[in-house]
Scaffold this active site. Structure first.
Site, short mmCIF file in Angstrom:
data_model
loop_
_atom_site.label_atom_id
_atom_site.label_comp_id
_atom_site.label_asym_id
_atom_site.label_seq_id
_atom_site.Cartn_x
_atom_site.Cartn_y
_atom_site.Cartn_z
CD GLU A 52 -11.69 -4.61 -11.64
OE1 GLU A 52 -12.06 -3.55 -12.20
OE2 GLU A 52 -12.48 -5.45 -11.16
CB ALA A 111 8.52 -8.75 -5.55
CG HIS A 171 9.42 1.26 7.80
ND1 HIS A 171 8.30 1.99 7.49
CD2 HIS A 171 9.86 0.78 6.61
CE1 HIS A 171 8.07 1.93 6.19
NE2 HIS A 171 9.02 1.21 5.64
CB THR A 193 -0.97 0.03 1.21
OG1 THR A 193 -0.20 0.13 2.40
CG2 THR A 193 -1.87 -1.18 1.24
CE1 TYR A 194 5.98 5.56 -0.36
CE2 TYR A 194 6.03 4.91 -2.67
CZ TYR A 194 6.29 5.83 -1.68
OH TYR A 194 6.85 7.04 -2.01
CG ASP A 212 3.67 -4.27 3.78
OD1 ASP A 212 4.17 -4.85 4.77
OD2 ASP A 212 4.15 -3.21 3.30
N1 LIG Z 1 9.75 -2.07 4.16
C1 LIG Z 1 10.09 -1.16 3.27
O1 LIG Z 1 11.02 -0.37 3.49
C2 LIG Z 1 9.33 -1.08 1.97
C3 LIG Z 1 9.87 -0.34 0.91
C4 LIG Z 1 9.16 -0.29 -0.29
C5 LIG Z 1 7.96 -0.99 -0.39
N2 LIG Z 1 7.45 -1.69 0.66
C6 LIG Z 1 6.17 -2.42 0.58
O2 LIG Z 1 6.21 -3.28 -0.54
C7 LIG Z 1 5.12 -2.99 -1.40
C8 LIG Z 1 5.44 -3.36 -2.84
O3 LIG Z 1 6.58 -2.67 -3.33
P1 LIG Z 1 6.45 -1.45 -4.33
O4 LIG Z 1 5.27 -0.63 -3.98
O5 LIG Z 1 7.79 -0.81 -4.35
O6 LIG Z 1 6.16 -2.01 -5.74
P2 LIG Z 1 6.17 -3.42 -6.55
O7 LIG Z 1 5.15 -4.31 -5.97
O8 LIG Z 1 7.55 -3.92 -6.75
O9 LIG Z 1 5.74 -2.89 -7.99
C9 LIG Z 1 4.59 -2.17 -8.19
C10 LIG Z 1 4.55 -1.79 -9.68
O10 LIG Z 1 4.30 -2.95 -10.47
C11 LIG Z 1 3.20 -2.71 -11.34
N3 LIG Z 1 2.45 -3.98 -11.43
C12 LIG Z 1 1.80 -4.64 -10.46
N4 LIG Z 1 1.24 -5.77 -10.92
C13 LIG Z 1 1.54 -5.82 -12.24
C14 LIG Z 1 1.23 -6.74 -13.26
N5 LIG Z 1 0.52 -7.84 -13.03
N6 LIG Z 1 1.70 -6.48 -14.53
C15 LIG Z 1 2.42 -5.36 -14.78
N7 LIG Z 1 2.75 -4.45 -13.84
C16 LIG Z 1 2.31 -4.68 -12.58
C17 LIG Z 1 2.40 -1.62 -10.68
O11 LIG Z 1 1.81 -0.79 -11.65
P3 LIG Z 1 0.18 -0.69 -11.87
O12 LIG Z 1 -0.39 0.11 -10.76
O13 LIG Z 1 0.13 -0.04 -13.20
O14 LIG Z 1 -0.31 -2.11 -11.89
C18 LIG Z 1 3.43 -0.83 -9.88
O15 LIG Z 1 3.92 0.27 -10.59
C19 LIG Z 1 4.84 -1.51 -1.13
O16 LIG Z 1 3.62 -1.07 -1.63
C20 LIG Z 1 4.97 -1.49 0.36
O17 LIG Z 1 3.80 -2.03 0.97
C21 LIG Z 1 8.14 -1.75 1.83
#
Ligand SMILES: NC(=O)c1ccc[n+]([C@@H]2O[C@H](COP(=O)([O-])OP(=O)(O)OC[C@H]3O[C@@H](n4cnc5c(N)ncnc54)[C@H](OP(=O)(O)O)[C@@H]3O)[C@@H](O)[C@H]2O)c1
Length: 322
Positions: A273, A217, A116, A22-23, A49
């Site tokens: 979606e 990921a 965090h 949910t970032y 998350d």
């Molecule tokens: N602990 C920490 O320090 C930390 C740091 C960073 C993140 N996080 C957590 O981890 C989560 C996930 O990481 P993240 O937000 O960096 O991003 P991510 O999950 O690595 O990637 C998200 C990107 O992938 C695209 N995507 C998702 N599903 C897809 C699909 N099936 N096909 C093509 N593109 C797709 C999304 O675009 P669309 O919207 O266009 O689908 C979005 O731009 C965060 O939201 C947060 O909760 C934690």
């Protein structure tokens, strides 16, 4: 939920192997979080998350409460994570910080509460306090005292499990070797994807029964506030694309499946979606050992999110090899 889709934590609780992230970047309106989280629960996500610092706990909590009221889920069906921010590491601030998150969420407990980052910053309203030169204002706290306060949150029933995020091996060992340790961290949530596969940290975590949870990921949201936009786009990688084509799945699903098959709990964020619905298909197919090997070989030590605000802190987690 199918037991294959959940992983047992060292404290006996179970975490769903796929979670919804949910970032959101600052410029994205909070209404997108409401919409996305709703779509995620509708699509079958049961692990969500979030974090105090994402400033969307109210929206996330609203969606969960609405889904409970609609009879779609019960509270115990949802695995919800939140995180303690760096400006609240002082031990007396830990429980009030979790209570504040719970107030925003409108819930009485979270399933998992994480430190965090292993770095403490100056307490106050400002989430990223800096001096006039833009350098982070740090705080000196004892991470072991912070951990003890986390243990108390578990004992008080405010969280079912406790863990850490962005810790390196040495920092994990510090906690594991703490005299009088009551609970060990159930997980370490870190950046992890085919270009940064964390194989050494993963081996270490497995040897200590600590679950590695992967963020970024899918190659992260490429938020310019946090990353260098000249870095290659993970989901355009030719090897990932070829494996995707062979399985008739998307490169995103291959990147998620890769983590599930190596015993990593994986987060996936999306506001669309179509993509949210696609991501829950991660349990519908398998990669071959050759596919896994080919994806392992993509590792190039590319950390998309170097968290520059931690630089210069004595506990900056990225100063060590892993
Ligand atoms: N602990 C920490 O320090 C930390 C740091 C960073 C993140 N996080 C957590 O981890 C989560 C996930 O990481 P993240 O937000 O960096 O991003 P991510 O999950 O690595 O990637 C998200 C990107 O992938 C695209 N995507 C998702 N599903 C897809 C699909 N099936 N096909 C093509 N593109 C797709 C999304 O675009 P669309 O919207 O266009 O689908 C979005 O731009 C965060 O939201 C947060 O909760 C934690």
């Amino acid at each position: 939920m199918d037991s294959k889709q959940r992983v047992k934590l060292s404290d006996g609780h179970f975490i769903p192997a796929l979670g919804y992230g949910t970032y959101k970047p600052e410029e994205v309106p909070k209404s997108k979080t409401l919409e996305g989280t709703k779509l995620a629960i509708d699509a079958g996500f049961r692990h969500i998350d979030t974090a105090y610092t994402y400033q969307v706990e109210e929206e996330v909590g609203t969606v969960i409460k609405n889904k409970i009221a609609e009879g779609i889920v019960k509270r115990e069906d949802i695995f919800l994570t939140s995180k303690l921010w760096c400006t609240s590491h002082r031990s007396e601030m830990v429980k009030p910080s979790l209570e504040n998150s719970l107030r925003k969420l409108g819930l009485d407990y979270v399933d998992l509460y994480l430190i965090h980052y292993p770095v403490a910053m100056k307490p106050g309203e400002d989430l990223f306090p800096t001096d006039e030169k833009g350098k982070s204002l740090l705080d000196t706290t004892d991470i072991l005292a912070t951990w003890e306060a986390m243990e108390k949150c578990k004992d008080a029933g405010l969280t079912k499990s406790i863990g850490v995020s962005n810790f390196n091996r040495r920092q994990l060992e510090m906690i594991l070797n703490k005299p009088g340790l009551k609970y060990k961290p159930v997980c370490n949530q870190v950046e992890c994807h085919p270009y940064f596969n964390q194989s050494k940290l993963l081996d270490f975590c497995k040897s200590k029964d600590i679950i590695l949870v992967a963020f970024g990921a899918l190659g992260t949201q490429r938020d310019k506030k946090w990353m260098d936009l000249s870095f290659p786009v993970l989901l355009e990688d030719p090897v990932l694309c070829a494996i995707a084509k062979k399985h008739n799945r998307s490169p995103a699903l291959i990147a998620l499946r890769y983590q599930v098959q190596r015993g990593v709990v994986v987060l996936a964020q999306s506001f669309k979606e179509k993509n949210i619905k696609e991501n829950v298909q991660v349990f519908e197919f398998q990669l071959t050992p050759e596919d896994m090997k080919a994806i392992d070989a993509l590792d190039r030590n590319l950390r998309y999110l170097p968290a520059k605000f931690t630089e210069g802190h004595p506990e900056c987690p990225y100063a060590d090899e892993y």
